[in-house]
Design a protein around this motif. Structure first.
Motif, PDB file in Angstrom:
ATOM      1  N   TYR A   1      -1.353  94.310 -16.203  1.00 52.59           N
ATOM      2  CA  TYR A   1      -1.325  95.773 -16.244  1.00 52.59           C
ATOM      3  C   TYR A   1      -2.644  96.306 -16.802  1.00 52.59           C
ATOM      4  O   TYR A   1      -3.179  97.294 -16.306  1.00 52.59           O
ATOM      5  CB  TYR A   1      -0.148  96.261 -17.099  1.00 52.59           C
TER       6      TYR A   1
ATOM      7  N   ASN B   1       2.364 103.097 -33.381  1.00 46.54           N
ATOM      8  CA  ASN B   1       1.963 103.718 -32.114  1.00 46.54           C
ATOM      9  C   ASN B   1       1.870 102.690 -30.980  1.00 46.54           C
ATOM     10  O   ASN B   1       2.017 103.040 -29.812  1.00 46.54           O
ATOM     11  CB  ASN B   1       0.658 104.499 -32.269  1.00 46.54           C
TER      12      ASN B   1
ATOM     13  N   GLN C   1       5.173 102.612 -29.110  1.00 45.90           N
ATOM     14  CA  GLN C   1       5.299 103.719 -28.162  1.00 45.90           C
ATOM     15  C   GLN C   1       4.475 103.451 -26.910  1.00 45.90           C
ATOM     16  O   GLN C   1       4.928 103.703 -25.793  1.00 45.90           O
ATOM     17  CB  GLN C   1       4.865 105.032 -28.819  1.00 45.90           C
ATOM     18  N   ILE C   2       3.273 102.944 -27.090  1.00 50.95           N
ATOM     19  CA  ILE C   2       2.423 102.610 -25.949  1.00 50.95           C
ATOM     20  C   ILE C   2       3.101 101.549 -25.090  1.00 50.95           C
ATOM     21  O   ILE C   2       3.149 101.664 -23.862  1.00 50.95           O
ATOM     22  CB  ILE C   2       1.024 102.144 -26.426  1.00 50.95           C
TER      23      ILE C   2
ATOM     24  N   ASP D   1       6.297 100.909 -24.828  1.00 49.42           N
ATOM     25  CA  ASP D   1       7.420 101.522 -24.111  1.00 49.42           C
ATOM     26  C   ASP D   1       6.936 102.148 -22.807  1.00 49.42           C
ATOM     27  O   ASP D   1       7.558 101.978 -21.749  1.00 49.42           O
ATOM     28  CB  ASP D   1       8.104 102.592 -24.972  1.00 49.42           C
ATOM     29  N   ASN D   2       5.801 102.857 -22.867  1.00 49.44           N
ATOM     30  CA  ASN D   2       5.228 103.476 -21.666  1.00 49.44           C
ATOM     31  C   ASN D   2       4.693 102.432 -20.693  1.00 49.44           C
ATOM     32  O   ASN D   2       4.852 102.568 -19.478  1.00 49.44           O
ATOM     33  CB  ASN D   2       4.118 104.463 -22.035  1.00 49.44           C
ATOM     34  N   VAL D   3       4.058 101.400 -21.217  1.00 50.65           N
ATOM     35  CA  VAL D   3       3.534 100.325 -20.366  1.00 50.65           C
ATOM     36  C   VAL D   3       4.670  99.668 -19.588  1.00 50.65           C
ATOM     37  O   VAL D   3       4.559  99.440 -18.380  1.00 50.65           O
ATOM     38  CB  VAL D   3       2.759  99.286 -21.215  1.00 50.65           C
TER      39      VAL D   3
ATOM     40  N   LYS E   1       7.562 100.918 -18.752  1.00 52.88           N
ATOM     41  CA  LYS E   1       8.021 101.862 -17.729  1.00 52.88           C
ATOM     42  C   LYS E   1       7.047 101.878 -16.554  1.00 52.88           C
ATOM     43  O   LYS E   1       7.445 101.820 -15.386  1.00 52.88           O
ATOM     44  CB  LYS E   1       8.164 103.260 -18.317  1.00 52.88           C
ATOM     45  N   ASN E   2       5.751 101.943 -16.852  1.00 56.27           N
ATOM     46  CA  ASN E   2       4.735 101.979 -15.796  1.00 56.27           C
ATOM     47  C   ASN E   2       4.727 100.688 -14.972  1.00 56.27           C
ATOM     48  O   ASN E   2       4.542 100.728 -13.756  1.00 56.27           O
ATOM     49  CB  ASN E   2       3.354 102.229 -16.391  1.00 56.27           C
TER      50      ASN E   2
ATOM     51  N   ASP F   1       7.494 100.843 -12.525  1.00 58.54           N
ATOM     52  CA  ASP F   1       7.147 101.756 -11.434  1.00 58.54           C
ATOM     53  C   ASP F   1       6.178 101.099 -10.447  1.00 58.54           C
ATOM     54  O   ASP F   1       6.336 101.236  -9.235  1.00 58.54           O
ATOM     55  CB  ASP F   1       6.522 103.046 -11.983  1.00 58.54           C
TER      56      ASP F   1
END
Length: 162
Positions: free
Chosen positions: A11, A121, A124-125, A127-129, A131-132, A135
């Motif tokens: 990623y 933090n 949180q990053i 969590d977004n990674v 999800k991405n 996708d």
């Protein structure tokens, strides 16, 4: 689908490569650089129990002194991706109830190590990674080529540019 450490690594390196890998299009077996990396992994830290696979999801190079995760990298050229890969291992294990995890990235050819910590933090990053990544791998086709200097040494170069 389980999000693996190598997916997190890809990623941050190249999301096109991530898509290929997640969709079982593998080119690493043809790469001399990947072979060199495997030799470095096999020939260094020989006293350690290596390749600790957990839940068929994360594959830690080795664990030392009970709770220090180690990830072996050939060079620092894509250091950020390696940092996020090992942070993901820490995050994954933390979510399984394991606390106070420490980690290091080892560069045996450079005779260097770098301590890695998991900050608030970072969670949180990640969590977004995650999800991405989900996708990206669910798309019908890979994203466009990234045209980076790292592309020339990538095992997927022919697939992207030929």
């Amino acid at each position: 689908m389980n999000i693996t450490g190598i997916m997190v690594y890809y990623y941050f390196v190249c999301q096109r490569r991530l898509w290929y890998f997640a969709n079982q299009i593998n080119m690493e077996q043809n790469s001399e650089l990947v072979k060199i990396g495997k030799i470095i992994d096999e020939e260094t830290y020989t006293r350690e129990k290596k390749q600790i696979l957990i839940d068929n999801t994360i594959n830690i190079d080795f664990i030392k002194n009970g709770a220090v995760l180690h990830e072996i990298k050939k060079t620092k050229s894509i250091e950020e991706a390696g940092i996020w890969q090992i942070k993901y291992y820490m995050y994954y294990l933390e979510n399984k109830g394991i606390e106070n995890i420490k980690a290091k990235i080892d560069f045996p050819l450079l005779r260097e190590s770098k301590e890695i910590s998991l900050e608030d933090n970072d969670r949180q990053i990640l969590d977004n990674v995650i999800k991405n990544i989900k996708d990206i791998i669910e798309k019908d086709s890979p994203i466009s080529v990234i045209n980076s200097k790292i592309c020339n040494k990538c095992s997927y170069f022919d697939l992207c540019y030929v």
